[in-house]
Design an enzyme around this catalytic site. Sequence first.
Site, PDB file in Angstrom:
ATOM      1  N   ARG A 203       1.121  -1.173  -0.161  1.00  0.00           N
ATOM      2  CA  ARG A 203      -0.128   0.256   0.150  1.00  0.00           C
ATOM      3  C   ARG A 203       1.050   1.326  -0.700  1.00  0.00           C
ATOM      4  O   ARG A 203       0.612   2.338  -0.759  1.00  0.00           O
ATOM      5  CB  ARG A 203      -0.826  -0.233   1.246  1.00  0.00           C
ATOM      6  CG  ARG A 203      -0.346  -0.233   2.939  1.00  0.00           C
ATOM      7  CD  ARG A 203      -1.074   0.113   3.454  1.00  0.00           C
ATOM      8  NE  ARG A 203      -2.436  -1.072   3.079  1.00  0.00           N
ATOM      9  CZ  ARG A 203      -3.729  -1.540   3.356  1.00  0.00           C
ATOM     10  NH1 ARG A 203      -4.014  -0.442   4.520  1.00  0.00           N
ATOM     11  NH2 ARG A 203      -3.722  -2.658   3.578  1.00  0.00           N
ATOM     12  N   THR A 204       1.824   1.243   0.323  1.00  0.00           N
ATOM     13  CA  THR A 204       2.797   2.947   1.037  1.00  0.00           C
ATOM     14  C   THR A 204       3.601   3.111  -0.241  1.00  0.00           C
ATOM     15  O   THR A 204       3.356   3.699  -1.292  1.00  0.00           O
ATOM     16  CB  THR A 204       3.458   2.757   1.902  1.00  0.00           C
ATOM     17  OG1 THR A 204       3.239   2.572   3.337  1.00  0.00           O
ATOM     18  CG2 THR A 204       4.292   4.126   2.034  1.00  0.00           C
TER      19      THR A 204
ATOM     20  N   LYS B  59      22.335  -8.735  -4.983  1.00  0.00           N
ATOM     21  CA  LYS B  59      23.668  -9.109  -5.493  1.00  0.00           C
ATOM     22  C   LYS B  59      24.998  -8.991  -4.681  1.00  0.00           C
ATOM     23  O   LYS B  59      25.989  -8.520  -5.396  1.00  0.00           O
ATOM     24  CB  LYS B  59      23.747  -8.742  -6.822  1.00  0.00           C
ATOM     25  CG  LYS B  59      22.646  -9.229  -8.344  1.00  0.00           C
ATOM     26  CD  LYS B  59      22.842  -8.438  -9.458  1.00  0.00           C
ATOM     27  CE  LYS B  59      21.344  -8.840 -10.461  1.00  0.00           C
ATOM     28  NZ  LYS B  59      21.688  -7.832 -11.437  1.00  0.00           N
TER      29      LYS B  59
ATOM     30  N   ARG C  76      12.076   2.935   1.397  1.00  0.00           N
ATOM     31  CA  ARG C  76      11.430   2.210   2.244  1.00  0.00           C
ATOM     32  C   ARG C  76      13.404   1.444   2.571  1.00  0.00           C
ATOM     33  O   ARG C  76      13.766   0.621   1.561  1.00  0.00           O
ATOM     34  CB  ARG C  76      10.762   1.181   1.993  1.00  0.00           C
ATOM     35  CG  ARG C  76      10.346   0.212   3.798  1.00  0.00           C
ATOM     36  CD  ARG C  76       8.916  -0.381   3.348  1.00  0.00           C
ATOM     37  NE  ARG C  76       7.459   0.920   4.344  1.00  0.00           N
ATOM     38  CZ  ARG C  76       6.616   0.550   4.131  1.00  0.00           C
ATOM     39  NH1 ARG C  76       6.503  -0.524   3.783  1.00  0.00           N
ATOM     40  NH2 ARG C  76       5.789   1.241   4.629  1.00  0.00           N
TER      41      ARG C  76
ATOM     42  N   HIS D 226       8.568   6.774  10.041  1.00  0.00           N
ATOM     43  CA  HIS D 226       7.537   6.844   9.495  1.00  0.00           C
ATOM     44  C   HIS D 226       6.966   7.931   8.762  1.00  0.00           C
ATOM     45  O   HIS D 226       5.368   7.642   9.055  1.00  0.00           O
ATOM     46  CB  HIS D 226       6.372   4.827   9.241  1.00  0.00           C
ATOM     47  CG  HIS D 226       5.896   4.697   7.700  1.00  0.00           C
ATOM     48  ND1 HIS D 226       5.687   5.504   6.448  1.00  0.00           N
ATOM     49  CD2 HIS D 226       5.005   3.939   7.828  1.00  0.00           C
ATOM     50  CE1 HIS D 226       5.286   5.171   6.073  1.00  0.00           C
ATOM     51  NE2 HIS D 226       4.731   3.692   6.279  1.00  0.00           N
TER      52      HIS D 226
END
Lengths: 419, 331
Positions: B75-76, B103, B125, B153
């Site tokens: 959702r974010t 990697k 994020r 947040h």
Amino acid sequence: MSIPTPNKDPMAMTKLAIINGKLADPAGRNVSGGVILIEGDRIVAAGDVAVPGDAETIDAGGLVVAPGLIDLGVFATDKPAFHFGGITRAALMPDQSSPLDDAGLIRQATRAGKPDFWVHPIAAATRGLKGTELAEIGMMQAAGAKAVGTGRQWIADSGVMMRVLSYASGLGLTVVTHAEDGGLAGKAVATSGETATRLGLPHAPACAEAMAIARDIMLARATGAAIHFRLVTTKAGFDQIRAAKAEGLKVTCGISPAYLFLADNAVTDFRTFARLSPPLRSEDDRKASIAAVADGTVDVITSSHDPRGPEDKRLPFADAAPGMAGAETLLALSLNLVREGHVSLGRLMTLLSANPAKILGVNAGSFAPGSAADLIFVDPDMPWIVDSTKMAAQAGNTPFNRMPVQGRTRKIMKGGVFL
Amino acid sequence: MPDIIVPSASPDLSGRALFPHRHLLSIADLKPWEIRFLLDEAEHWAKSNRGGARKHDDRLAGMTQINAFFENSTRTLLSFEIAGKRLGADVVNMAAATSSVKKGETLIDTAMTLNAMAADVIVIRHASSGAVALIADKVDCPVLNAGDGWHQHPTQALLDALTIRRRKGGFEGLIVAICGDVLHSRVARSNMLCLAALGAQVRAVAPPTLMPPEVEMLGATPFYRMDEGLEGADVVMMLRLQNERMDGAFIPSPREYHMLYGLTLERLAIAKPDALVMHPGPMNRGVEISSVVADHPERSAITEQVEMGVAIRMACLDVLTRGAREVEGWS
């Protein structure tokens, strides 16, 4: 038990007299005038003694002359940093890329400092430092190990720890241990408190230290072993150590300057250079640490030198490796304790040199006749500014960046020879 | 819905001086009037988002927005993507699962790569506290923190504040109970700071194993029993309980947690009769919240939170890029 080596340096019996120095004798309190007489690589006399006619004189030019620093618990053999810091002997932690759990590795480590300084390896207490099976401690001692260590970790299994202590005591070796209860410390990277809560960092309560110390003191009592807690950083931890010493147990402890001059708020803004193990503590514990130095509870001040490059430190806080480059700042920061009146200069040299020598069982760190002529010539007031971008160490990860400090080693002598 | 009285953000400040931040990393960096300014800006977008089928405003046209999500999100990520697109930006999503992060590329290298692609705004994020600030230090454009570890947040706290303001009219004297896994929650940390700054009385309600030490320093009063924490609350904000923390690590079981801390209709009755129910999602129905509460037509503001999320993110993207767009008073 020194056996004369056949190919001994023919100049070994050169006589030297160091004059015009202020002697910082660990056995005394404050500096005093006097002479140090050296024959070969050993001190033969110090203090108010006459200069023999056949001795070569060295003018110390009014500098403080002290035993070279003996750094009990470094993670890297870092020649330029040790040279800058006046460290003549370093006890190397077993936490190397291959843990020092084998006589061959120990022998190799002892040679790493030659010819500039001594490396005294600390043998891994258990194979691979895994905390389960005893390593070949006796063979490692024969190869040059001067102590036994649990490394960065606490040994969780009390049975194993008891056998480590018991076995090492039979060999006359001190066990150097890390004091953090593993279950509590877990994946914590900070001490529980406001800073950890604000930053959202995994944290453990400060009592993780005292809990580990309490167990290990009981095991030391049961086995009669000598135990050295490499870094003690909390009031509750020092209380345990004080009580054990009062009881007469063979318990010693150390600290590094970071815990004396920084508290956990130094990690604000996620400063990974201040990510240490154990983590920085509260301001109250910092003050208790200073008090423990002043009242004699602390036996050793170590740099805990652990140079870490950007690949280990330029990471999110919890992902960064713990540790700081401390060798260069060890003496200057420790001299703050003298300037602030917590200890005398003589006592400071006991913490930085004489006591580590005793714990490692090496004949150094003192002006007593027969002691190794490892000396530093120090300007205790010389001002300089710590600069993480210009350090001699393999990496500049110091939490003291840009801090003005005082005190610098000007010359180092190892075994009667200037480096 | 009550009429919304939008307080003047700060009478003496305008333009850049009103919001002098390059990045949006933490609520802790914001003054109360700066938070109110962002809410006021978002109010405008909330209205236009409801204004029918055509929602475009192309003020970010030609700008590149990179959503770099090193931790999974639905959702974010979607909310930031829609916000950017409604403002006309070219939005690119980088998901960790398909990126060079897997990697072994370091975070700094990834940041430098994003920077070299001349992004105009980067939304990040990451699972590690402080990781977003680390990247923000290394790039030339504004960075928005879309969640870093347990730390912050900020857009979630802002959208929650906007939702509360629209439903309750303001914050003064409002009792907000933030309930659940406060310890591991960046949503809780941002919300405690934000709501306390705006004048609300904030409670942190959690079992002792999930309460951060010295939570008072973030502006919240701790409560260890759900019923006491809910007493007289105007807003009940539930937090998600992560699956990996349910089975014996921090609490004995999901069912015991539901019994002691789950928000049921009976328990909601302890709060004020008109108490608002919020949840940042995704919900564990039947664990921290019962379905009947989550879907309550009058009390639950959960879908409105999602709606306000887009508005808040549009406001943040707009405000942070004003300097680069040379908006008058912002360069």
